[in-house]
Design an enzyme around this catalytic site. Structure first.
Site, PDB file in Angstrom:
ATOM      1  N   GLN A  20       4.345 -12.656  28.562  1.00 40.12           N
ATOM      2  CA  GLN A  20       4.011 -12.384  26.969  1.00 40.12           C
ATOM      3  C   GLN A  20       4.603 -13.935  26.262  1.00 40.12           C
ATOM      4  O   GLN A  20       4.187 -14.173  25.410  1.00 40.12           O
ATOM      5  CB  GLN A  20       4.844 -11.258  26.590  1.00 40.12           C
ATOM      6  N   HIS A 116       7.019  -6.382  35.230  1.00 44.68           N
ATOM      7  CA  HIS A 116       6.595  -5.647  33.759  1.00 44.68           C
ATOM      8  C   HIS A 116       5.142  -6.013  33.441  1.00 44.68           C
ATOM      9  O   HIS A 116       4.742  -7.079  33.010  1.00 44.68           O
ATOM     10  CB  HIS A 116       7.429  -6.715  32.917  1.00 44.68           C
ATOM     11  N   ASN A 160       8.971  -1.779  34.473  1.00 47.75           N
ATOM     12  CA  ASN A 160       8.953  -1.663  33.053  1.00 47.75           C
ATOM     13  C   ASN A 160       7.890  -0.456  32.600  1.00 47.75           C
ATOM     14  O   ASN A 160       6.761  -0.754  33.076  1.00 47.75           O
ATOM     15  CB  ASN A 160       8.696  -2.718  32.385  1.00 47.75           C
ATOM     16  N   GLU A 161       8.030   0.801  32.124  1.00 49.52           N
ATOM     17  CA  GLU A 161       7.325   1.564  31.626  1.00 49.52           C
ATOM     18  C   GLU A 161       6.127   2.138  32.389  1.00 49.52           C
ATOM     19  O   GLU A 161       5.110   1.978  31.985  1.00 49.52           O
ATOM     20  CB  GLU A 161       6.612   1.155  30.316  1.00 49.52           C
TER      21      GLU A 161
HETATM   22  O1  IFM Z   1       5.402  -5.757  24.158  1.00 51.57           O
HETATM   23  C1  IFM Z   1       5.446  -4.698  24.850  1.00 51.57           C
HETATM   24  C2  IFM Z   1       6.165  -4.742  25.850  1.00 51.57           C
HETATM   25  O2  IFM Z   1       5.742  -5.309  26.925  1.00 51.57           O
HETATM   26  C3  IFM Z   1       6.361  -3.324  26.367  1.00 51.57           C
HETATM   27  N1  IFM Z   1       7.057  -2.402  25.499  1.00 51.57           N
HETATM   28  C4  IFM Z   1       6.396  -2.384  24.280  1.00 51.57           C
HETATM   29  C5  IFM Z   1       6.320  -3.926  23.667  1.00 51.57           C
HETATM   30  C6  IFM Z   1       5.690  -3.764  22.445  1.00 51.57           C
HETATM   31  O3  IFM Z   1       4.526  -2.903  22.258  1.00 51.57           O
END
Ligand code: IFM
Length: 444
Positions: A20, A116, A160-161
């Protein structure tokens, strides 16, 4: 006015992820996905992103100026192993040594995520996390990271998530591979839970004093019509499917159906030293929402983030609900009794006054959790820089620091960053005396 004081050991910082912000991550599956015009809003591509790959030193210096004590990054797998699992790219190894050194030189504690959302294209082509036998490649990568960087990294975030990755890549289809296949989504979630646990044990073996944890994204699910039992049931089901099964597996090692079938694994049980919480939203549930979500036909105004249709929405289309942060912390505290870090929380907006209020309101909830005896150890604002917000492209502005993509990625520190810096420096902030109940706003 009461002053909300945070303990000295509490870490304040911010969060980011490689793809990102770095720019030119040309060897991962996202880069390939972005090349198809219809995948990202306005046809945008990550391209140079925030050009953090070349400006990390300057960026970390700014974080120091802004008093940040910790910073969460991810190490991009596809930079280390761009073409195959066997060919390590020495440039990447050196680069991330420099990145970690730069953080440490500024006195900023690195929190490092191993996965991620991005995987090398070669791994995607062999089916990524869809196939159980592929997990070994991720394990090898994590082993390499632990051995190479263990002396510099104390805090590791494994995955991550996983719930967002599985659903966005395999149900909603907004993330690569962009398919809509619930069966695959369940399988991927199953594999990610196992991959996390494997990574945990690998990192602990390499570095017994490391602190290793998963990062979960927890929304608060609520009934669309308050008190309506059908909507209440919908909210419960949505929560169980999205968060409940995952949390239960992490705690007990049992992967409930439909994510697993009669699966119980000791290596998954208690595979965390801490839990990372990413908190952003409340989602409203009803049978209509469930159906529309499954069919991917929710419209923005009556989507899952609004109850009345009047709530103000951020650039991500989300309504703000700060109280949910306390609820999620309480849930995790009750379930795990482990240290908690808010590994992400932030707002996408051009209205910087709103960002200031957002930060204060959420930190107020964190403080409440601390007062109630929960072991919350840190707060990471998402994000330090404006960045590439996946399928939303560059429009959502989450950053404490603005990035001008038209002007060579020029950085401008937003006022909210200074407000946050003052909170960190003073280890807290003053809040208004609580208004009498009849004067309180019923909003976050
Ligand atoms: O930008 C994302 C991130 O990559 C993962 N968690 C949520 C953020 C905002 O949407």
């Amino acid at each position: 006015m009461p002053f909300l004081r945070f303990p000295d050991h509490f870490l304040f910082g911010s969060s980011s992820s490689a793809h990102q912000v770095e720019g030119n991550n040309i060897h991962n599956q996202w880069w390939h996905f972005e090349q198809a015009q219809d995948k990202i809003k306005r046809g945008e591509k990550s391209g140079r992103a925030a050009d953090h790959y070349t400006r990390y030193q300057e960026d970390f210096q700014t974080l120091k100026e802004l008093r940040h004590e910790a910073h969460r990054i991810s190490l991009e797998w596809s930079r280390f192993f761009p073409e195959s699992p066997d060919n390590l790219n020495p440039e990447a190894v050196e680069h991330y040594h420099n990145v970690l050194d730069a953080l440490l030189e500024q006195g900023i504690e690195p929190f490092v995520t191993t996965f991620h959302f991005t995987i090398p294209q070669w791994f995607a082509e062999m089916g990524g996390f869809e196939k159980a036998e592929n997990i070994r490649h991720y394990e090898a990568f994590v082993r390499f990271l632990g051995e190479e960087y263990g002396a510099k990294v104390r805090y590791w975030c494994t995955i991550n998530e996983p719930n967002i990755y599985a659903s966005f890549a395999y149900i909603i289809g907004e993330y690569p591979p962009g398919v809509k296949n619930i069966g695959l989504a369940l399988k991927v979630l199953n594999h990610l839970i196992k991959a996390h646990a494997k990574a945990y044990h690998i990192l602990k073996a390499a570095q017994p004093n490391a602190q290793v944890g998963i990062v979960v994204h927890l929304p608060v699910f609520a009934p669309l019509r308050k008190g309506n039992w059908v909507d209440k049931l919908s909210a419960r089901c949505a929560d169980w499917m999205f968060s409940g099964i995952l949390l239960e597996a992490l705690k007990t090692g049992k992967i409930h159906a439909p994510v697993g079938f009669l699966e119980q694994h000791d290596f998954i049980k208690d595979s965390n030293d801490f839990i990372g919480l990413n908190y952003y939203v409340r989602m409203f549930a009803s049978p209509r929402h469930a159906l529309a979500t499954a069919l991917n036909s929710l419209d923005e105004h009556h989507g899952v983030f609004r109850r009345t249709g009047l709530e103000r929405l951020t650039q991500s289309g989300w309504a703000v609900y700060a109280k949910g942060l306390y609820k999620c912390l309480k849930r995790l505290h009750t379930k795990f009794g482990l240290p908690l870090y808010i590994t992400e929380n932030g707002i996408a907006t051009d209205d910087d006054e709103w960002r200031k209020t957002y930060i204060r309101k959420h930190l107020k909830q964190v403080h409440k959790a601390l007062e109630k005896g929960m072991d919350v150890r840190g707060y990471f604002y998402w994000s330090n820089l404006d960045n590439f917000e996946w399928s939303y492209g560059f429009e959502p502005r989450f950053g404490l620091i603005a990035v001008d993509y038209e002007d060579d990625c020029k950085r401008t520190i937003r006022d909210s960053a200074w407000v946050y810096a003052k909170i960190i420096e003073e280890r807290g902030f003053e809040v208004e005396e609580k208004a009498p109940k009849e004067l309180q706003e019923n909003t976050a």
